[in-house]
Design an enzyme around this catalytic site. Structure first.
Site, PDB file in Angstrom:
ATOM      1  N   LYS A  97       6.640-125.532  23.423  1.00 27.22           N
ATOM      2  CA  LYS A  97       6.870-124.998  22.163  1.00 27.22           C
ATOM      3  C   LYS A  97       7.072-123.630  22.148  1.00 27.22           C
ATOM      4  O   LYS A  97       6.231-122.655  22.535  1.00 27.22           O
ATOM      5  CB  LYS A  97       5.774-125.340  20.990  1.00 27.22           C
ATOM      6  CG  LYS A  97       6.399-125.144  19.724  1.00 27.22           C
ATOM      7  CD  LYS A  97       5.110-124.852  18.656  1.00 27.22           C
ATOM      8  CE  LYS A  97       5.513-123.780  17.729  1.00 27.22           C
ATOM      9  NZ  LYS A  97       4.211-123.513  16.820  1.00 27.22           N
ATOM     10  N   GLY A 158       0.867-119.460   8.883  1.00 23.84           N
ATOM     11  CA  GLY A 158      -0.252-119.355   8.302  1.00 23.84           C
ATOM     12  C   GLY A 158      -0.365-118.743   6.812  1.00 23.84           C
ATOM     13  O   GLY A 158      -1.283-118.528   6.193  1.00 23.84           O
ATOM     14  N   ALA A 185       4.985-124.539  10.809  1.00 24.47           N
ATOM     15  CA  ALA A 185       4.405-123.226  10.216  1.00 24.47           C
ATOM     16  C   ALA A 185       4.799-123.329   8.593  1.00 24.47           C
ATOM     17  O   ALA A 185       5.760-123.819   8.168  1.00 24.47           O
ATOM     18  CB  ALA A 185       5.255-122.128  10.739  1.00 24.47           C
ATOM     19  N   GLY A 186       3.858-122.882   8.054  1.00 29.74           N
ATOM     20  CA  GLY A 186       3.722-122.680   6.426  1.00 29.74           C
ATOM     21  C   GLY A 186       3.242-123.965   5.756  1.00 29.74           C
ATOM     22  O   GLY A 186       3.066-123.684   4.552  1.00 29.74           O
ATOM     23  N   ASN A 207      -1.389-126.238  11.644  1.00 30.32           N
ATOM     24  CA  ASN A 207      -2.613-125.603  12.384  1.00 30.32           C
ATOM     25  C   ASN A 207      -3.507-125.015  11.387  1.00 30.32           C
ATOM     26  O   ASN A 207      -4.634-125.597  11.024  1.00 30.32           O
ATOM     27  CB  ASN A 207      -2.246-124.657  13.314  1.00 30.32           C
ATOM     28  CG  ASN A 207      -3.324-124.249  14.436  1.00 30.32           C
ATOM     29  OD1 ASN A 207      -4.566-124.449  13.936  1.00 30.32           O
ATOM     30  ND2 ASN A 207      -3.203-123.598  15.460  1.00 30.32           N
ATOM     31  N   THR A 208      -3.292-123.906  10.825  1.00 30.55           N
ATOM     32  CA  THR A 208      -4.183-123.105   9.927  1.00 30.55           C
ATOM     33  C   THR A 208      -4.655-124.005   8.745  1.00 30.55           C
ATOM     34  O   THR A 208      -5.980-124.037   8.448  1.00 30.55           O
ATOM     35  CB  THR A 208      -3.559-121.950   9.460  1.00 30.55           C
ATOM     36  OG1 THR A 208      -2.634-121.167  10.328  1.00 30.55           O
ATOM     37  CG2 THR A 208      -4.494-120.771   8.597  1.00 30.55           C
TER      38      THR A 208
END
Lengths: 258, 324
Positions: A97, A158, A185-186, A207-208
């Site tokens: 990635k 994040g 993301a986001g 992830n976050t």
């Protein structure tokens, strides 16, 4: 109908990042609950040097889920290419990635560096998953550089703001019906993930939202259910939106209004 | 006299020092040994020394809070300079939402406004408008504390050997308490090192009375005041066993946090850049493991000063039986 990522069918449209968990044990619990198709792992260069991250990478490998290494934290083409090579060596995979960060405050991708790094890496045999914006022209360039998957952002890394530009993501989907697309993301809550899949995206990367939840394992399960709901909804062919109500039973005895 | 157990404590970090003193207090004849040549030659020397049982609940399991509440009293009873002035949690204006999240996951704090922040820390007047004040927490200078524990051990009749050439022969002891961190990975294979980096700054322009945590979604950082206008700024958490020097990235993050807290830090003198590897188990919780007459106290992760007193007691209970 199921997308193939460089010829490989994933067991789930959920990709789960492995950073920022309170402990490796909690990470493992989250992975068990999420049942992700892949886990991503970052190789910061200070960890990669002399294999100093080995203990953590062994934990990741022991999760028994395919690994997609990433180049998180890289700001230049050279850094990203070097990190990708380390990743290939450490994890024995040519998947990577690719992140080339262009702006510190939003962690927005440097799309120019991204295209260049993607070209270098694909020529070197890597199978590149580029973290990009929803820009159609950049997408074209990435495909021309040899990428067979695109990973547009939903919102800054994040931020948890969800799909900021639904129109743009829809347009990307419509322009590239045959390219596997992943919202990366986001994503903050499971409904964002479900929405991405309803839009026809093939996977989401989280992830976050899981790692920083009060109970990561429970949140991981919530995301697993959300991607299942989103995938099923997509398969079931959702109804079209309308501006006016459409009564589900005939309205008998009322005047027909234009 | 003859029924007093002779105990060799290996490792003079915070785990070993608390164990050595606790065992000597329980009546053991303690010999402390560290191949590093002095007390605190490992990660403990780089610790923040925050005695913050309630703040840690933000990211640590509830056991950390439960087991560390006694540690504030333990340190206050064993070293002279424990400061019990609470701790502050602040965030830059754009990250103020992080304070609400921190508050949801912790307890034993007051939510305070700018005026109250200015009353507690006059140098921060006008800079922050919302914060959390954990009134019952404290902090300690880890280096002074470790040195004080060595003096305490010697006062109790214990002796310390800091020369690798004179490593004591284990066969002469009834018990060996091993607190040597990552050195015993062959015995404790799930241990790993988690890299941490810290700075020591001297800044006569800024005065703080208690630790301040600066919240940020990616890089939460704390600043702990020491004597003589010295501040410890820490600490990174990197899944790496590279013990080499601090990176520019980490230094930039730490310095930015200090500067955000108070621009006076721009003029600070950088006294020291430190790197350490925290010995950690997969659940990031320390363990006491018995193997015959050998007891391992290990895996302190980032909670050495908070959790070592409780773990030292656990080790002593194995050797002496549970205390009444």
């Amino acid at each position: 109908m199921t997308a193939l990522f460089y010829g490989v069918e994933l067991s789930s449209p959920l990709m789960l990042g492995t950073a920022q968990y309170p402990s490796p044990d909690i990470l493992r619990d989250a992975v068990l609950a999420a049942e992700p198709g892949v886990v991503t792992v970052s190789l910061r260069r200070e960890s990669a040097g002399e294999r100093a991250g080995q203990a953590f990478w062994t934990l990741i490998r022991d999760l028994g889920v395919p690994v997609l290494p990433n180049t998180a934290g890289c700001h230049t083409v050279k850094e990203a290419v070097t990190t990708a090579h380390m990743a290939r060596e450490v994890f024995g995979t040519d998947w990577v990635k690719l992140e080339v960060i262009g702006e510190l405050d939003t962690l927005q991708p440097d799309v120019f560096g991204l295209v260049e790094a993607a070209r270098i890496l694909t020529e070197d045999g890597f199978k590149v998953f580029p973290y990009t914006t929803e820009d159609l022209v950049v997408a074209e360039r990435l495909l021309a550089a040899g990428c067979e998957v695109l990973m547009p952002w939903g919102a800054p890394i994040g931020s948890g703001k969800g799909l900021n530009n639904v129109f743009g993501l829809r347009a990307l989907r419509a322009h590239f019906p045959d390219v596997p697309l992943v919202v990366d993301a986001g994503i903050g809550v499971p409904s964002h993930a479900a929405q991405a899949l309803e839009l026809g995206y093939d996977a989401v990367l989280i992830n976050t939202a899981v790692a920083k939840a009060g109970d990561p394992a429970v949140m991981a399960r919530a995301f697993r259910l959300a991607v299942e709901a989103g995938s099923l909804a997509r398969k079931a062919d959702p109804m079209e939106e309308r501006d006016m109500a459409a009564p589900s039973t005939p309205v008998v005895g009322k005047a027909m209004l234009a | 006299m003859s029924n007093k157990p002779h105990i060799l404590v290996k490792g003079a970090g915070v785990a070993g020092m608390t164990a050595a003193v606790t065992l000597a207090e329980r009546g053991g004849v303690v010999t402390l040994y560290d191949s590093g040549g002095r007390v605190g030659a490992g990660a403990s020397w780089m610790a923040g020394g925050m005695l913050a049982p309630w703040c840690e609940a933000e990211s640590a399991p509830p056991e950390v809070t439960e087991q560390s509440i006694e540690s504030v009293d333990w340190w206050a009873a064993h070293v002279t300079d424990v400061t019990r002035a609470g701790s502050l949690v602040l965030a830059p204006a754009r990250d103020v939402g992080e304070i609400a999240r921190f508050g949801r996951r912790t307890s034993h704090f007051e939510t305070i406004d700018g005026a109250e922040i200015a009353r507690l820390e006059p140098d921060l007047a006008g800079r922050f408008h919302k914060g959390l004040f954990f009134t019952d927490e404290g902090h300690v200078d880890p280096r002074k504390a470790l040195v004080a524990l060595l003096a305490r051990l010697e006062a109790l009749g214990g002796k310390a050997v800091f020369s690798a050439a004179n490593e004591p022969d284990e066969t002469g002891f009834d018990w060996v308490v091993d607190c040597t961190g990552l050195n015993v990975r062959q015995d404790l294979p799930t241990l790993r090192g988690v890299r941490g980096e810290m700075l020591l700054l001297r800044c006569p322009d800024v005065e703080l009375h208690r630790p301040v945590r600066m919240l940020h979604p990616r890089i939460p950082i704390y600043i702990v005041p020491r004597a003589d206008h010295v501040f410890m700024v820490g600490a990174t958490m990197i899944e790496s066993e590279n013990a080499g020097g601090m990176t520019v990235r980490s230094m930039t993050e730490l310095l930015n946090a200090a500067w955000t807290l108070h621009p006076g830090f721009a003029e600070a003198e950088i006294l020291e850049m430190g790197t350490g590897l925290r010995p950690s188990y997969p659940d990031n919780m320390p363990r006491v493991v018995q193997d015959g007459r050998r007891v391992f106290v290990n895996g302190m992760y980032r909670h050495g000063f908070l959790l070592s007193p409780a773990r030292a007691r656990e080790a002593a209970d194995i050797i002496f039986g549970r205390a009444a």
